[in-house]
Scaffold this motif. Sequence first.
Motif, PDB file in Angstrom:
ATOM      1  N   GLY A 151      -9.202  30.351 -61.416  1.00 28.92           N
ATOM      2  CA  GLY A 151      -9.914  30.159 -60.156  1.00 28.92           C
ATOM      3  C   GLY A 151      -9.013  30.320 -58.951  1.00 28.92           C
ATOM      4  O   GLY A 151      -9.370  31.000 -57.974  1.00 28.92           O
ATOM      5  N   ILE A 152      -7.825  29.732 -59.004  1.00 29.66           N
ATOM      6  CA  ILE A 152      -6.886  29.869 -57.884  1.00 29.66           C
ATOM      7  C   ILE A 152      -6.451  31.321 -57.726  1.00 29.66           C
ATOM      8  O   ILE A 152      -6.369  31.851 -56.604  1.00 29.66           O
ATOM      9  N   ILE A 153      -6.174  31.990 -58.841  1.00 25.92           N
ATOM     10  CA  ILE A 153      -5.745  33.402 -58.778  1.00 25.92           C
ATOM     11  C   ILE A 153      -6.844  34.266 -58.173  1.00 25.92           C
ATOM     12  O   ILE A 153      -6.579  35.130 -57.325  1.00 25.92           O
ATOM     13  N   LEU A 154      -8.096  34.031 -58.581  1.00 25.93           N
ATOM     14  CA  LEU A 154      -9.200  34.817 -58.044  1.00 25.93           C
ATOM     15  C   LEU A 154      -9.399  34.565 -56.558  1.00 25.93           C
ATOM     16  O   LEU A 154      -9.719  35.486 -55.796  1.00 25.93           O
ATOM     17  N   VAL A 155      -9.215  33.322 -56.129  1.00 30.77           N
ATOM     18  CA  VAL A 155      -9.339  33.014 -54.703  1.00 30.77           C
ATOM     19  C   VAL A 155      -8.276  33.759 -53.911  1.00 30.77           C
ATOM     20  O   VAL A 155      -8.545  34.313 -52.837  1.00 30.77           O
ATOM     21  N   VAL A 156      -7.055  33.793 -54.427  1.00 32.33           N
ATOM     22  CA  VAL A 156      -5.966  34.487 -53.735  1.00 32.33           C
ATOM     23  C   VAL A 156      -6.231  35.990 -53.707  1.00 32.33           C
ATOM     24  O   VAL A 156      -6.102  36.652 -52.660  1.00 32.33           O
ATOM     25  N   VAL A 157      -6.617  36.554 -54.851  1.00 27.55           N
ATOM     26  CA  VAL A 157      -6.844  37.998 -54.943  1.00 27.55           C
ATOM     27  C   VAL A 157      -8.027  38.424 -54.078  1.00 27.55           C
ATOM     28  O   VAL A 157      -8.036  39.532 -53.540  1.00 27.55           O
ATOM     29  N   ALA A 158      -9.030  37.539 -53.926  1.00 27.47           N
ATOM     30  CA  ALA A 158     -10.215  37.895 -53.144  1.00 27.47           C
ATOM     31  C   ALA A 158      -9.892  38.139 -51.676  1.00 27.47           C
ATOM     32  O   ALA A 158     -10.631  38.865 -51.003  1.00 27.47           O
ATOM     33  N   HIS A 159      -8.811  37.567 -51.161  1.00 31.65           N
ATOM     34  CA  HIS A 159      -8.417  37.774 -49.764  1.00 31.65           C
ATOM     35  C   HIS A 159      -7.539  39.018 -49.686  1.00 31.65           C
ATOM     36  O   HIS A 159      -6.317  38.944 -49.511  1.00 31.65           O
ATOM     37  N   ARG A 160      -8.180  40.162 -49.831  1.00 25.87           N
ATOM     38  CA  ARG A 160      -7.436  41.412 -49.850  1.00 25.87           C
ATOM     39  C   ARG A 160      -6.812  41.664 -48.481  1.00 25.87           C
ATOM     40  O   ARG A 160      -7.448  41.512 -47.447  1.00 25.87           O
ATOM     41  N   GLY A 161      -5.557  42.048 -48.497  1.00 23.80           N
ATOM     42  CA  GLY A 161      -4.813  42.236 -47.259  1.00 23.80           C
ATOM     43  C   GLY A 161      -4.131  40.965 -46.796  1.00 23.80           C
ATOM     44  O   GLY A 161      -3.256  41.008 -45.923  1.00 23.80           O
ATOM     45  N   GLN A 162      -4.549  39.820 -47.334  1.00 24.43           N
ATOM     46  CA  GLN A 162      -3.951  38.535 -46.972  1.00 24.43           C
ATOM     47  C   GLN A 162      -3.598  37.742 -48.225  1.00 24.43           C
ATOM     48  O   GLN A 162      -3.516  36.517 -48.178  1.00 24.43           O
ATOM     49  N   ALA A 163      -3.392  38.435 -49.337  1.00 24.68           N
ATOM     50  CA  ALA A 163      -3.184  37.745 -50.613  1.00 24.68           C
ATOM     51  C   ALA A 163      -1.938  36.867 -50.576  1.00 24.68           C
ATOM     52  O   ALA A 163      -1.949  35.746 -51.099  1.00 24.68           O
ATOM     53  N   LEU A 164      -0.859  37.352 -49.972  1.00 22.68           N
ATOM     54  CA  LEU A 164       0.372  36.566 -49.930  1.00 22.68           C
ATOM     55  C   LEU A 164       0.170  35.291 -49.130  1.00 22.68           C
ATOM     56  O   LEU A 164       0.562  34.196 -49.558  1.00 22.68           O
ATOM     57  N   MET A 165      -0.469  35.405 -47.968  1.00 19.23           N
ATOM     58  CA  MET A 165      -0.715  34.217 -47.154  1.00 19.23           C
ATOM     59  C   MET A 165      -1.714  33.282 -47.830  1.00 19.23           C
ATOM     60  O   MET A 165      -1.558  32.050 -47.775  1.00 19.23           O
ATOM     61  N   ALA A 166      -2.744  33.847 -48.485  1.00 18.73           N
ATOM     62  CA  ALA A 166      -3.702  33.007 -49.201  1.00 18.73           C
ATOM     63  C   ALA A 166      -3.014  32.246 -50.335  1.00 18.73           C
ATOM     64  O   ALA A 166      -3.305  31.069 -50.579  1.00 18.73           O
ATOM     65  N   GLY A 167      -2.086  32.901 -51.032  1.00 16.35           N
ATOM     66  CA  GLY A 167      -1.332  32.226 -52.081  1.00 16.35           C
ATOM     67  C   GLY A 167      -0.469  31.102 -51.528  1.00 16.35           C
ATOM     68  O   GLY A 167      -0.374  30.019 -52.128  1.00 16.35           O
ATOM     69  N   ALA A 168       0.170  31.354 -50.368  1.00 15.54           N
ATOM     70  CA  ALA A 168       1.000  30.314 -49.747  1.00 15.54           C
ATOM     71  C   ALA A 168       0.147  29.120 -49.324  1.00 15.54           C
ATOM     72  O   ALA A 168       0.545  27.955 -49.505  1.00 15.54           O
ATOM     73  N   LEU A 169      -1.038  29.376 -48.777  1.00 16.01           N
ATOM     74  CA  LEU A 169      -1.915  28.288 -48.347  1.00 16.01           C
ATOM     75  C   LEU A 169      -2.477  27.521 -49.548  1.00 16.01           C
ATOM     76  O   LEU A 169      -2.631  26.297 -49.494  1.00 16.01           O
ATOM     77  N   ALA A 170      -2.766  28.236 -50.650  1.00  7.85           N
ATOM     78  CA  ALA A 170      -3.208  27.548 -51.876  1.00  7.85           C
ATOM     79  C   ALA A 170      -2.092  26.657 -52.419  1.00  7.85           C
ATOM     80  O   ALA A 170      -2.348  25.529 -52.874  1.00  7.85           O
ATOM     81  N   ALA A 171      -0.856  27.158 -52.378  1.00  5.79           N
ATOM     82  CA  ALA A 171       0.282  26.343 -52.821  1.00  5.79           C
ATOM     83  C   ALA A 171       0.457  25.116 -51.917  1.00  5.79           C
ATOM     84  O   ALA A 171       0.790  24.016 -52.393  1.00  5.79           O
ATOM     85  N   PHE A 172       0.203  25.290 -50.616  1.00  4.93           N
ATOM     86  CA  PHE A 172       0.261  24.153 -49.690  1.00  4.93           C
ATOM     87  C   PHE A 172      -0.802  23.116 -50.044  1.00  4.93           C
ATOM     88  O   PHE A 172      -0.552  21.907 -49.995  1.00  4.93           O
ATOM     89  N   GLY A 173      -2.004  23.589 -50.430  1.00  5.07           N
ATOM     90  CA  GLY A 173      -3.046  22.662 -50.858  1.00  5.07           C
ATOM     91  C   GLY A 173      -2.665  21.909 -52.123  1.00  5.07           C
ATOM     92  O   GLY A 173      -2.933  20.710 -52.246  1.00  5.07           O
TER      93      GLY A 173
END
Length: 540
Positions: A151-173
């Motif tokens: 689920g976390i991986i899919l959320v990160v991948v779904a933000h195309r063009g912002q995957a790195l930042m989405a991953g960083a924000l998920a890690a912050f969560g």
Amino acid sequence: MDLFLSALDILMRWDVALALLVGSVGGVLIGAIPGVGPAVAIAILLPATFSMDPIVGLTVLLGIYGSSMYGGSIPAILINTPGTAVNALTTYDGYPMTARGEPRRALSLAYSSSFFGGIFSVICLILFAPVLARIAPMFGSREIFLAALLGIILVVVAHRGQALMAGALAAFGIFLQTIGMEPVKYSQRYTFDQPFLQGGINLIVVVLGLFALSQAFVLLTAEDERIRTTRLSGGSLFQGMRELLRHPRVASVSAGFGVIMGMIPGVGEFTAQFMSYTYAQRTSKRPEDFGRGASEGLIAAETANNAVPAAAMVPLLALGIPGEALTAMMLSVFYVHNVVPGPGLFQNDMDFVVALYLALLILNVLVLAFLLVATKSLIQVVRIPNRFLGVCILTLSFVGVYSLRNSATDCMLAAVFGVLGYILKRLSLPAVPIILGMVLGGIMEVKLRAGMARVKTPLDMIDRPVSFILFLIIILVLATQIRRVWLDRRDLKEAEWQSNHRSTSFGRLLLRRKSSFLMERGKLQRARRLTWYRRLMDLF
């Protein structure tokens, strides 16, 4: 039959019926106000639902979640301003209909498409409920851990063009979730000897800050626009269903996309809409009409986004894994009442699950009836000033935060997250990964610790069929994402090389052919990027 009657008995209570009515009407009103949206409304109402029965609280939240998209189509069609973010695609063909004098037809078609998508989704899920009940016992601690990780991986991948930042924000969560007392040995983690951090950071405080307070700050700092309203003329509000029946293929395929995309965590309405709209345009006899008031385009957009809410409840109920911020908020209602979503819910409380799906079914009927009667009055909702809305949201948010634990510290923390959410909005960065990181991070920690008791080697994590399939899906998703990034970078380098040789007609011709080839293959994002470079080259 007994299960159906038991679920119907739950819904016959007066408080559940009132919750259905309030949620459906309130969701339409919230959706019709540009700049608010269901996330803000649910965040504000969340503390109040903790004192209700689970079925009552969830019915209110589901009502707002499911009906807000109906209301969001009203300003999208009439004034070219989507009421909710997922109604943005509705403006493509809805507003051109209004511009040529057909607002009634556009609204009727939007209502009918939304109703069909919602009903189709709920019926599919009721039919699939027995299958889910049989599959759910196959999920143990290791399987749920891998599903949460997916689920976390899919959320990160779904933000195309912002995957790195989405991953960083998920890690912050995930980090925010670890603050406080550790759940096994009760040792302190990241509290820095501060008493107010020993109890951890409350999810609702973060939700209200990131969504409600941040939106209040946006509305307070934005200029009020003079919004005009359009008179409803030309056609009947009841004609949309007849027109919908003339396009059964587009409606059914779009609803199918909504159901499938809704079941996948982190995907949601936008992907379902894009796929449905693209399919409708490619299979249409007049694709050139799309974006100019094509009825098929409006059907595809509205059917897909209203099929998602019911489907999004599947991973939440079957595995206890939310796919987005709204279902993450609903998960907290379960936890407050000691109702644990997951395999046990389908085994022990199947009547509760069926009651939720029947509530969604009734909800769609109530919303359609309300809209057919009250559309003229609802048009005036779009004229509410931004700053008045901002003050109301700010006040209600702080009242909701303080009512959680009667703590001024929670209010200060919510204000901090509100500023963070405001910054993320100004930078066009997603806030959803933070919420899902907090929710899924807690699930992953608990299930990993429970599953590690039987794990001797790393391969023991995937020694069962379901866990092995989830592991393969994770590898496939990561491999697909890596390939996509590599292809995007390769195309970018090709475009840069061509821009260095822009004086040659051969370079422009090659780039045009590359763009046309990608368009034919459906690589729209890459094709648009190359087209943009080609146009930039032509300027010189």
